[in-house]
Design a protein around this motif. Structure first.
Motif, PDB file in Angstrom:
ATOM      1  N   ALA A 401      -5.848  -5.115  -9.258  1.00 37.77           N
ATOM      2  CA  ALA A 401      -6.601  -5.673  -8.130  1.00 37.77           C
ATOM      3  C   ALA A 401      -7.411  -4.584  -7.446  1.00 37.77           C
ATOM      4  CB  ALA A 401      -5.626  -6.290  -7.142  1.00 37.77           C
ATOM      5  N   LEU A 403      -8.940  -3.318  -3.879  1.00 30.03           N
ATOM      6  CA  LEU A 403      -8.784  -3.467  -2.430  1.00 30.03           C
ATOM      7  C   LEU A 403     -10.153  -3.571  -1.755  1.00 30.03           C
ATOM      8  CD1 LEU A 403      -6.787  -3.353  -0.010  1.00 30.03           C
ATOM      9  CD2 LEU A 403      -7.074  -0.872  -0.032  1.00 30.03           C
ATOM     10  N   HIS A 415     -12.565   7.670   1.179  1.00 31.89           N
ATOM     11  CA  HIS A 415     -11.793   8.927   1.241  1.00 31.89           C
ATOM     12  C   HIS A 415     -12.654  10.124   0.833  1.00 31.89           C
ATOM     13  CE1 HIS A 415     -11.723   7.490  -2.764  1.00 31.89           C
ATOM     14  NE2 HIS A 415     -10.529   7.854  -3.159  1.00 31.89           N
ATOM     15  N   PHE A 444     -18.991  21.390  -3.027  1.00 28.00           N
ATOM     16  CA  PHE A 444     -18.111  20.213  -2.976  1.00 28.00           C
ATOM     17  C   PHE A 444     -18.907  18.907  -2.982  1.00 28.00           C
ATOM     18  CE2 PHE A 444     -14.570  17.807  -0.782  1.00 28.00           C
ATOM     19  CZ  PHE A 444     -13.650  18.001  -1.793  1.00 28.00           C
ATOM     20  N   LEU A 448     -18.164  15.997  -5.671  1.00 24.23           N
ATOM     21  CA  LEU A 448     -17.584  14.689  -5.351  1.00 24.23           C
ATOM     22  C   LEU A 448     -18.539  13.549  -5.696  1.00 24.23           C
ATOM     23  CD1 LEU A 448     -15.381  14.618  -2.129  1.00 24.23           C
ATOM     24  CD2 LEU A 448     -14.692  14.708  -4.489  1.00 24.23           C
ATOM     25  N   ARG A 458     -16.842   4.585 -15.225  1.00 32.57           N
ATOM     26  CA  ARG A 458     -15.588   4.210 -15.888  1.00 32.57           C
ATOM     27  C   ARG A 458     -15.147   2.809 -15.453  1.00 32.57           C
ATOM     28  NH1 ARG A 458     -10.130   4.214 -15.947  1.00 32.57           N
ATOM     29  NH2 ARG A 458      -9.989   4.219 -13.683  1.00 32.57           N
ATOM     30  N   TYR A 463     -14.021  -2.871 -15.834  1.00 32.24           N
ATOM     31  CA  TYR A 463     -13.922  -4.176 -15.183  1.00 32.24           C
ATOM     32  C   TYR A 463     -15.081  -5.118 -15.491  1.00 32.24           C
ATOM     33  CZ  TYR A 463     -10.107  -2.078 -12.553  1.00 32.24           C
ATOM     34  OH  TYR A 463      -8.912  -1.484 -12.214  1.00 32.24           O
ATOM     35  N   TRP A 467     -16.542  -5.885 -11.795  1.00 34.77           N
ATOM     36  CA  TRP A 467     -17.002  -4.710 -11.033  1.00 34.77           C
ATOM     37  C   TRP A 467     -18.319  -5.025 -10.334  1.00 34.77           C
ATOM     38  CZ3 TRP A 467     -14.510  -0.754  -9.190  1.00 34.77           C
ATOM     39  CH2 TRP A 467     -15.203   0.337  -8.694  1.00 34.77           C
TER      40      TRP A 467
HETATM   41  P1  NDP Z   1      -9.726   7.845  -6.421  1.00 34.43           P
HETATM   42  O1  NDP Z   1      -8.606   7.897  -5.445  1.00 34.43           O
HETATM   43  O2  NDP Z   1     -11.055   7.431  -5.912  1.00 34.43           O
HETATM   44  O3  NDP Z   1      -9.283   6.907  -7.602  1.00 34.43           O
HETATM   45  C1  NDP Z   1     -10.216   6.314  -8.448  1.00 34.43           C
HETATM   46  C2  NDP Z   1      -9.545   5.124  -9.119  1.00 34.43           C
HETATM   47  O4  NDP Z   1      -9.025   4.217  -8.146  1.00 34.43           O
HETATM   48  C3  NDP Z   1     -10.521   4.287  -9.917  1.00 34.43           C
HETATM   49  O5  NDP Z   1     -10.730   4.855 -11.195  1.00 34.43           O
HETATM   50  C4  NDP Z   1      -9.820   2.964  -9.987  1.00 34.43           C
HETATM   51  O6  NDP Z   1      -8.772   3.086 -10.959  1.00 34.43           O
HETATM   52  C5  NDP Z   1      -9.153   2.869  -8.631  1.00 34.43           C
HETATM   53  N1  NDP Z   1      -9.943   2.138  -7.666  1.00 34.43           N
HETATM   54  C6  NDP Z   1     -11.267   2.265  -7.393  1.00 34.43           C
HETATM   55  N2  NDP Z   1     -11.633   1.434  -6.406  1.00 34.43           N
HETATM   56  C7  NDP Z   1     -10.519   0.758  -6.047  1.00 34.43           C
HETATM   57  C8  NDP Z   1     -10.234  -0.236  -5.078  1.00 34.43           C
HETATM   58  N3  NDP Z   1     -11.169  -0.724  -4.278  1.00 34.43           N
HETATM   59  N4  NDP Z   1      -8.968  -0.706  -4.980  1.00 34.43           N
HETATM   60  C9  NDP Z   1      -7.997  -0.223  -5.771  1.00 34.43           C
HETATM   61  N5  NDP Z   1      -8.196   0.729  -6.714  1.00 34.43           N
HETATM   62  C10 NDP Z   1      -9.437   1.213  -6.843  1.00 34.43           C
HETATM   63  O7  NDP Z   1      -9.898   9.205  -7.175  1.00 34.43           O
HETATM   64  P2  NDP Z   1      -9.700  10.691  -6.975  1.00 34.43           P
HETATM   65  O8  NDP Z   1      -8.485  11.066  -7.729  1.00 34.43           O
HETATM   66  O9  NDP Z   1     -11.009  11.290  -7.377  1.00 34.43           O
HETATM   67  O10 NDP Z   1      -9.505  11.026  -5.408  1.00 34.43           O
HETATM   68  C11 NDP Z   1      -8.253  11.100  -4.735  1.00 34.43           C
HETATM   69  C12 NDP Z   1      -8.405  12.017  -3.510  1.00 34.43           C
HETATM   70  O11 NDP Z   1      -8.504  13.381  -3.925  1.00 34.43           O
HETATM   71  C13 NDP Z   1      -9.648  11.730  -2.676  1.00 34.43           C
HETATM   72  O12 NDP Z   1      -9.326  11.743  -1.321  1.00 34.43           O
HETATM   73  C14 NDP Z   1     -10.574  12.891  -2.979  1.00 34.43           C
HETATM   74  O13 NDP Z   1     -11.391  13.158  -1.871  1.00 34.43           O
HETATM   75  C15 NDP Z   1      -9.576  14.010  -3.253  1.00 34.43           C
HETATM   76  N6  NDP Z   1     -10.137  15.041  -4.140  1.00 34.43           N
HETATM   77  C16 NDP Z   1     -10.123  16.335  -3.694  1.00 34.43           C
HETATM   78  C17 NDP Z   1     -10.615  17.360  -4.478  1.00 34.43           C
HETATM   79  C18 NDP Z   1     -10.586  18.760  -3.977  1.00 34.43           C
HETATM   80  O14 NDP Z   1     -10.900  19.672  -4.751  1.00 34.43           O
HETATM   81  N7  NDP Z   1     -10.254  18.986  -2.728  1.00 34.43           N
HETATM   82  C19 NDP Z   1     -11.164  17.100  -5.812  1.00 34.43           C
HETATM   83  C20 NDP Z   1     -11.144  15.707  -6.174  1.00 34.43           C
HETATM   84  C21 NDP Z   1     -10.631  14.730  -5.370  1.00 34.43           C
HETATM   85  P3  NDP Z   1      -8.211   1.816 -11.809  1.00 34.43           P
HETATM   86  O15 NDP Z   1      -8.706   2.032 -13.184  1.00 34.43           O
HETATM   87  O16 NDP Z   1      -6.734   1.958 -11.712  1.00 34.43           O
HETATM   88  O17 NDP Z   1      -8.709   0.584 -11.162  1.00 34.43           O
END
Ligand code: NDP
Length: 483
Positions: A401, A403, A415, A444, A448, A458, A463, A467
């Motif tokens: 699902a 969100l 985030h 950064f 990002l 992806r 989806y 999607w």
């Molecule tokens: P996300 O937390 O954005 O996860 C992405 C996955 O979440 C998608 O592939 C999808 O996976 C699922 N998803 C996307 N949209 C939704 C939704 N609306 N509801 C539910 N699931 C959803 O990825 P990250 O791992 O990149 O980021 C995590 C945190 O880490 C962030 O806060 C980011 O800012 C931080 N970060 C920090 C870094 C740093 O160096 N400081 C580097 C990278 C990230 P699925 O296939 O399961 O649907």
């Protein structure tokens, strides 16, 4: 103090760095093109398989090489700038003997770095914490790996240990900062060695093709998704425990050195400590969600992740603290109280969104996956809307699902937006006279955004039509109404 830059001379002297930078940009553009053209290549491997196999082109190999050189160069450059050039842009060549001497590993740096690694491995096995099961791994008969999430206990234990040793005079924590050049080389050598070992494992187990184009891809991007030492998940330890603990330790050590020099810790430095302290704590307290993040579930443990987790993040991201030490209060006087309070309030607000947005999605996903999320009794802070009651979401034909409530109704990557705000707030205390303190934000932001594009590609493939519907409901990626 202002940077005095002779641009043509600087370009000439640093042409290697600028070439590497250009190649890194090419790397991003190239991988972007690769995702855009995946529709044409669909009949071969799936997106995830295709991504980890690489294209095997010379351009791909060159872009990986550029990334490799740039990642090493930038960490040393930032260290050199803070240590020998007052945090300004400049030309480090020809290298002075004292630069090489300070960057050479010594008994102290080896002792400190390996104490960190060994202690975190021991803590990972011995300390208490809940165990969560990761996603099903399709390549391994849908096996779900267990992850013991004791990072929070490890974080508290490390802080208690370090404070105890410092206060009793057994170990002067300032040594970490004083030996940061030697520490950097120690960390880099260790990370590169682990990457080579992982690549040799690839060859030994027949995962690597061995051709030159594939060598760069397999070495840089890796082939192992879940490298483990007994019950320890090496990727998790490197990503959560080593990188963020080392990063925060470098900041604290730098702040103690500043206190020695000035007699107080400047309020600008407190802003940096606040951001990195909150971020480190957030990684530990949200550890049970990390197995579901991109890095753990999608990225393989190749040189890129290994290097940035074991060395790059800690040293590149802590430049701003070192810049303050280099500036030594003369050109960076105390911030007026109102400015300090405004900056701190902005940090807390950005952190609020960052923490809540991550928690909302992760807890929602955990509830969908196994009926409930793991409660962490000692995890602080617990923000009021971290768990959404009966949120609005969309069911997809793939089963998972999406969100569309809380912060997730405003943007598809709320985030990331909050994370980017924190990155900018990390730069502001360093003033506006210099470029290098803004390097982190400049690095950064595209990273990002590129990550958001890759994830969008992806998800669009995974989806399909669902999607598209989701993107219509939540049209913006980072900032509602703008992007
Ligand atoms: P996300 O937390 O954005 O996860 C992405 C996955 O979440 C998608 O592939 C999808 O996976 C699922 N998803 C996307 N949209 C939704 C939704 N609306 N509801 C539910 N699931 C959803 O990825 P990250 O791992 O990149 O980021 C995590 C945190 O880490 C962030 O806060 C980011 O800012 C931080 N970060 C920090 C870094 C740093 O160096 N400081 C580097 C990278 C990230 P699925 O296939 O399961 O649907």
């Amino acid at each position: 103090m202002t940077d005095v830059v002779d641009l043509p001379a600087l370009l000439q002297a640093n042409k290697g760095v600028f070439l590497a930078l250009t190649a890194v940009v090419t790397h991003f553009v190239w991988s972007q093109k690769k995702h855009a053209s995946k529709g044409v290549k669909k009949e071969g491997a799936s997106h995830a398989q295709h991504d980890h196999m690489g294209d095997g082109t010379i351009l791909e190999a060159l872009s990986h090489l550029a990334l490799f050189l740039f990642s090493h160069g930038i960490c040393y450059y930032l260290w050199w700038s803070a240590e020998f050039n007052k945090g300004c842009v400049g030309n480090p060549f020809p290298l002075k003997p004292e630069v090489i001497e300070k960057a050479t590993p010594n008994a102290v740096s080896l002792g400190m770095y390996f104490t960190l690694i060994v202690s975190q491995l021991i803590f990972s096995v011995t300390l208490p914490g809940p165990t969560v099961l990761g996603f099903k791994i399709p390549q391994e008969n849908n096996r779900r790996l267990p992850y013991k999430c004791n990072g929070l206990a490890g974080w508290y234990a490390t802080v208690a240990l370090v404070v105890g040793l410092h206060v009793t005079g057994v170990f002067d924590f300032k040594m970490l900062y004083q030996h940061s050049g030697a520490m950097l080389t120690t960390a880099i050598l260790f990370a590169d060695t682990i990457a080579v070992i992982m690549y040799i494992e690839c060859i030994r187990t027949g995962r690597s093709d061995g051709r030159i184009q594939y060598f760069m891809h397999d070495f840089v991007m890796g082939q192992y998704l879940n490298p483990r030492l007994g019950s320890i998940d090496l990727k998790m330890v490197a990503e959560i425990k080593v990188s963020w603990l080392l990063l925060f330790s470098l900041d604290v050590s730098c702040a103690l050195c500043l206190k020695d020099e000035l007699g107080y810790i400047p309020n600008r430095m407190w802003v940096i400590l606040l951001i990195h302290g909150l971020y480190t704590n957030a990684c530990m307290k949200g550890e049970e969600s990390i197995p579901y993040t991109w890095d753990i579930f999608q990225e393989r443990w190749g040189w890129m992740l290994i290097y940035w987790n074991l060395a790059g993040v800690a040293f590149a991201y802590t430049f701003n603290g070192r810049f303050m030490y280099a500036a030594q209060g003369e050109s960076l006087p105390e911030l007026p109280t109102w400015a300090f309070l405004c900056l701190s309030a902005a940090v807390l607000m950005a952190y609020w969104v960052f923490d809540e947005a991550n928690a909302q999605k992760n807890r929602f996903r955990a509830q969908q996956l196994s009926g409930a999320f793991v409660q962490r009794p000692w995890a602080f802070p617990q923000l009021p809307n971290a768990t959404l009651d009966e949120p609005k979401y969309m069911v997809t034909s793939r089963g998972s699902a999406l969100l569309m409530d809380g912060w997730w109704k405003y943007a598809r990557k709320p985030h990331y937006t909050a994370d980017l705000c924190l990155a900018v707030l990390l730069c502001l205390p360093c003033g506006f006279d210099h470029f290098l303190p803004y390097f982190f934000a400049c690095f950064f932001l595209p990273m990002l955004i590129h990550r958001a594009y890759r994830d969008n590609a992806r998800c669009a493939e995974k989806y399909g039509a669902d999607w598209e519907v989701y993107c219509k409901e939540v049209p913006y990626i980072l900032v509602p109404g703008i992007y």
